[in-house]
Design an enzyme around this catalytic site. Structure first.
Site, PDB file in Angstrom:
ATOM      1  N   HIS A 194       0.853  -1.199   0.000  1.00  0.00           N
ATOM      2  CA  HIS A 194       0.000   0.000   0.000  1.00  0.00           C
ATOM      3  C   HIS A 194       0.885   1.245   0.000  1.00  0.00           C
ATOM      4  CE1 HIS A 194      -2.623   3.087   1.721  1.00  0.00           C
ATOM      5  NE2 HIS A 194      -3.622   2.388   1.226  1.00  0.00           N
ATOM      6  N   ASP A 320     -11.481   1.766  -1.134  1.00  0.00           N
ATOM      7  CA  ASP A 320     -10.598   2.664  -0.395  1.00  0.00           C
ATOM      8  C   ASP A 320     -11.367   3.445   0.669  1.00  0.00           C
ATOM      9  OD1 ASP A 320      -8.148   3.560   0.422  1.00  0.00           O
ATOM     10  OD2 ASP A 320      -7.725   4.748  -1.371  1.00  0.00           O
TER      11      ASP A 320
HETATM   12 CA    CA Z   1      -5.854   3.081   0.744  1.00  0.00          CA
END
Ligand code: CA
Length: 358
Positions: A194, A320
């Site tokens: 990430h 997200d």
């Molecule tokens: Ca993220």
């Protein structure tokens, strides 16, 4: 036909009922004490410019979006599940928000990763049909990180590993970190790489232009972090290791031709000691050792290109949440012009297979 508006208009509609599950694979949470610890790091003046730029903003801004994020990122119960129901999200694959523990000193990072993983595992036990967890690790101590991957896999029911790009300027391509990859491969845990903010050596020209965050700096740094694992030979050493990149693979699929051409040319000319021959082409590793998600990018054209390049089995859905909590994006993706079985692979079955869900 050219798509005029890339970002879907706000309709206020809710996604329709569909005949596939929507599994969102890059969804963030923060235990209640994480922000206190981040505030302390900021107050001590020990954090790098990227962390400071990111978290001084998110922890204090009164604008609507940071307030929404602060409010919901800490919830792992009713409020989050209500948002999931409203958006038609069946399952969230949850990870400790960036940069997780990677901003702390090594001992704090090791102990906080453990407690964050315990906290997440408890939430998954409360809501087993709705949540899947990834193990947070402290790369500052690779031996302990490897142990935590084992604990996550064997004791906590975790389905993968979350790690954020660089750790205080150091990238996982450095062999000193490779116990982490050995453990991930041994326990069959995919590693979600990430973003975090670019490291100090990189960030200045991004910050000057306000481009250090999710708009661009995250992607540049994380694409670099992923590419460095390839060129350092991580996947020759750990051929069964699978990594996941969000944000349409941080643009790496679009780079693939040039990576293959220039990697071969650079190796042939022996320009860098750090760039040696690999068993496969860079694009082969992207297609055989990576999955990508569309986190933050609800854009059919980009998704279709990624599916053509990676194969339809390696591109997955992500929202997200709560950073990008947009119902119209779910609707736009439901409406993609795509064969039903491919859309189901994107939203559901690829994630089920990779994370061993259900
Ligand atoms: Ca993220």
């Amino acid at each position: 036909m050219l798509q005029k508006d890339l970002v879907p208009p706000h309709t206020g509609q809710r996604p329709a009922k569909v005949d596939y599950k929507r599994i969102a694979t890059e969804e963030a949470f923060a235990p209640p004490d994480l922000f206190d610890m981040y505030r302390k790091v900021l107050a001590d003046g020990k954090a790098d410019a990227g962390f400071t730029s990111l978290w001084a903003f998110y922890l204090s801004s009164e604008a609507a979006r940071p307030q929404h994020i602060r409010k919901y990122i800490q919830d792992l119960d009713a409020a989050r599940i209500a948002h999931m129901d409203e958006a038609g999200i069946d399952v969230q694959v949850l990870s400790l928000t960036s940069p997780g523990v990677q901003v702390f000193d090594a001992d704090t990072a090791v102990s906080y990763a453990r407690s964050a993983n315990d906290y997440l595992a408890e939430a998954v036990r409360r809501h087993p049909a709705r949540f899947v967890g990834l193990t947070a690790i402290a790369p500052q101590n690779p031996t302990e990180a490897a142990k935590e991957i084992e604990r996550g896999a064997t004791q906590l029911g975790m389905k993968g590993v979350i790690v954020n790009s660089h750790t205080q300027g150091e990238y996982l391509s450095d062999p000193k970190f490779w116990d982490i990859f050995a453990a991930a491969e041994a326990f069959d845990m995919p590693v979600y790489l990430h973003p975090s903010s670019p490291p100090p050596k990189m960030i200045e020209p991004f910050m000057e232009a306000g481009l250090d965050g999710a708009i661009y700096g995250f992607g540049v740094d994380t694409g670099l972090a992923a590419l460095r694992t390839i060129t350092a030979g991580v996947f020759d050493r750990f051929p069964r290791l699978q990594m996941i990149l969000g944000h349409m693979g941080e643009a790496l699929p679009y780079w693939a031709y040039r990576l293959d051409y220039m990697h071969a040319a650079t190796v042939r000319s022996q320009r860098y000691a750090s760039m040696q021959a690999l068993q496969r082409r860079p694009s082969d590793y992207l297609r055989e050792n990576f999955y990508i998600t569309n986190s933050g990018v609800a854009w059919e054209q980009a998704i279709r290109f990624a599916q053509e390049f990676m194969g339809v089995d390696r591109v997955m859905y992500a929202m997200d949440y709560p950073y990008q909590h947009v119902l119209d994006e779910v609707i736009a993706l439901d409406n993609m012009n795509m064969a039903p079985e491919i859309k189901k692979a994107f939203f559901q079955t690829n994630a089920e297979r990779l994370f061993k869900i259900g």
